[in-house]
Design a protein around this motif. Sequence first.
Motif, PDB file in Angstrom:
ATOM      1  N   MET A 103       0.832  -1.195   0.000  1.00  0.00           N
ATOM      2  CA  MET A 103       0.000   0.000   0.000  1.00  0.00           C
ATOM      3  C   MET A 103       0.876   1.257   0.000  1.00  0.00           C
ATOM      4  SD  MET A 103      -3.137  -1.185   0.114  1.00  0.00           S
ATOM      5  CE  MET A 103      -2.509  -2.526  -0.886  1.00  0.00           C
ATOM      6  N   LYS A 104       0.446   2.277  -0.709  1.00  0.00           N
ATOM      7  CA  LYS A 104       1.183   3.538  -0.742  1.00  0.00           C
ATOM      8  C   LYS A 104       0.510   4.638   0.063  1.00  0.00           C
ATOM      9  CE  LYS A 104       3.416   2.651  -5.194  1.00  0.00           C
ATOM     10  NZ  LYS A 104       3.672   3.148  -6.570  1.00  0.00           N
ATOM     11  N   THR A 105      -0.725   4.368   0.512  1.00  0.00           N
ATOM     12  CA  THR A 105      -1.452   5.328   1.343  1.00  0.00           C
ATOM     13  C   THR A 105      -2.220   4.542   2.409  1.00  0.00           C
ATOM     14  OG1 THR A 105      -3.575   5.325   0.170  1.00  0.00           O
ATOM     15  CG2 THR A 105      -1.820   6.711  -0.745  1.00  0.00           C
ATOM     16  N   PRO A 106      -2.701   5.205   3.454  1.00  0.00           N
ATOM     17  CA  PRO A 106      -3.539   4.523   4.457  1.00  0.00           C
ATOM     18  C   PRO A 106      -5.020   4.501   4.083  1.00  0.00           C
ATOM     19  CG  PRO A 106      -3.050   6.757   5.194  1.00  0.00           C
ATOM     20  CD  PRO A 106      -2.324   6.583   3.893  1.00  0.00           C
ATOM     21  N   SER A 107      -5.345   4.885   2.862  1.00  0.00           N
ATOM     22  CA  SER A 107      -6.742   5.025   2.434  1.00  0.00           C
ATOM     23  C   SER A 107      -7.476   3.681   2.409  1.00  0.00           C
ATOM     24  CB  SER A 107      -6.812   5.659   1.046  1.00  0.00           C
ATOM     25  OG  SER A 107      -8.102   5.557   0.499  1.00  0.00           O
ATOM     26  N   PRO A 108      -8.690   3.627   2.937  1.00  0.00           N
ATOM     27  CA  PRO A 108      -9.500   2.397   2.849  1.00  0.00           C
ATOM     28  C   PRO A 108      -9.866   2.059   1.403  1.00  0.00           C
ATOM     29  CG  PRO A 108     -10.802   4.213   3.750  1.00  0.00           C
ATOM     30  CD  PRO A 108      -9.385   4.678   3.714  1.00  0.00           C
ATOM     31  N   MET A 109      -9.905   3.070   0.516  1.00  0.00           N
ATOM     32  CA  MET A 109     -10.213   2.808  -0.890  1.00  0.00           C
ATOM     33  C   MET A 109      -9.094   2.022  -1.545  1.00  0.00           C
ATOM     34  SD  MET A 109     -11.163   5.450  -4.001  1.00  0.00           S
ATOM     35  CE  MET A 109     -12.667   6.048  -3.216  1.00  0.00           C
TER      36      MET A 109
END
Length: 541
Positions: A279-285
């Motif tokens: 993952m590159k972001t903590p976004s749930p999407m």
Amino acid sequence: MSERTLGSGVEHVLNYLKRRQLENPGFLYAMEDDCGNVFWADPTCRLNYTYFGDTVVFDTMYRRGKRYQVPFAAFTGFNHHGQPLLFGCALILNESESSFAWLFHTWLQAMSAPPPPSITVEPDRLIQVAVSQVFCQTRLRFSQPLIFKETEEKLAHLYQSHPSFESEFINCVTETETAAEFEASWDILVRRYYLQDNDWLQSIYNARQQWVRVFIRDAFYGELSTNEESSSLNSFFQGFVDASTTMQTLIQQHDKAIDSWREKELKADYEAIHSTPVMKTPSPMEKQAASLYTRAAFNKFQDEFVETLANPASRISDSGTHTTYRVAKFGEVHKGHTVNFDALEVKAICSCQMFEYSGIICRHILAVFRANNVSTLPSRYLLRRWTKSAKTRGIEEQPEFSNSCQESLTVCFNNLRQEATKYVEEGAKSIQIYKVAMDALDEAAKKVVAASNKFRGATPGTTLPNGDPYPSEEARETTSAMNLPGGEKERTILELTTELERTGQRCEVYRANLLSILRDMEEQKFQLSLKVQTARLSLKE
């Protein structure tokens, strides 16, 4: 290649096709009367089409007169990993509108499914006419890589004397965002290099609606890569069939290509299930997309998702639940895109039309979602064909199942037979797989019997509380008829007699079908024993 050599080569291919059909009744081939054109497809080709027939490539790279020795063609597509897959093959010995139309009709019948929404072909008038005749509702696209390649050949002197022309030409075709922008860019290009009277450029300009990106991006073509130049019309057989391939070696290379791509698909399937992307972001999407998409589709989505950080959405108009945004990269406002967003339905449409073209949502819509705190992807933007479960649909989702089976039990039988034949073919590849397949068949047989009993109610052989045998459905209906008044008795007896006749007819059909299946199984058993004997002999040697 001489006509004599070509004839012997075709005979070699036909012998292979006949042998394959004997080995597997689900293998189909057809030959056009008088013309000699040949088509074939195995059960896997048809299964591929049920899952990924939303776009098709008709690959005619190997037609005669193009330095190849084999008049070979293939129907291909893209699976959920973005890999090429096969829908069928052909030998095109006669090139005419009627022959191409015959081939398209034959292929469509073999697929037993509706025509594809879109098809990509080489820029050829005969093929274009045949497509319009057979696939009248299908969106036609000319292969952009082939046009680029042919332009380089037609304008070889210009490519050599003006190296910058190639990049300008490609940018004009792929980077322009509106029809007006393309027209202006094309006009500048033609004038700058004095090409106003060039017949080739004029001909491809006249066909611009079929190959220039700005005119075709509103239709789905199943390509994860947005770089048109990197794609190839003949990618399935690239590296397997080339200028040195003869008719005698075609089948061997054909089988090697199929085995190679199926192995790659199995490997990609395994990796999609057993590995987790970074993952590159903590976004749930992003996490949601990683759990649903295949690795190739997720990588494309992730690239777009990360780009939203550099592409802010600016509101330019607002009307109730409908808002219009302008999304552009920092410092490149002139290259921005317009996104219309419906907050009530959580629906957005972008002027870049990337989702319509590839099935993966673009950075511009994702930027608007970010601005409106949409934390997960709406289901309409999760195209199933790019997910890990693309090939695991339930019965109710199979394209033909519900309607066909209601219309005819014979169609049901044919569907089951095709699946069973494919199962037998896989199960006979080794003793270990055979044992697993037999165990699975035993388990499946128990489930079928249980389901049959459930839908029919109690069956003959079970007992009532008083110990008497439970009567059959026909016996129960007859017993009830005995208690009816005279007129109703006669009507009921007539109805039962008619039903008995229909049941007898169905039994005959089932008996014939069962015998056919048993013959197929015996043939598979014979083929398996031959393979075992061959393996034993090779070990002794």
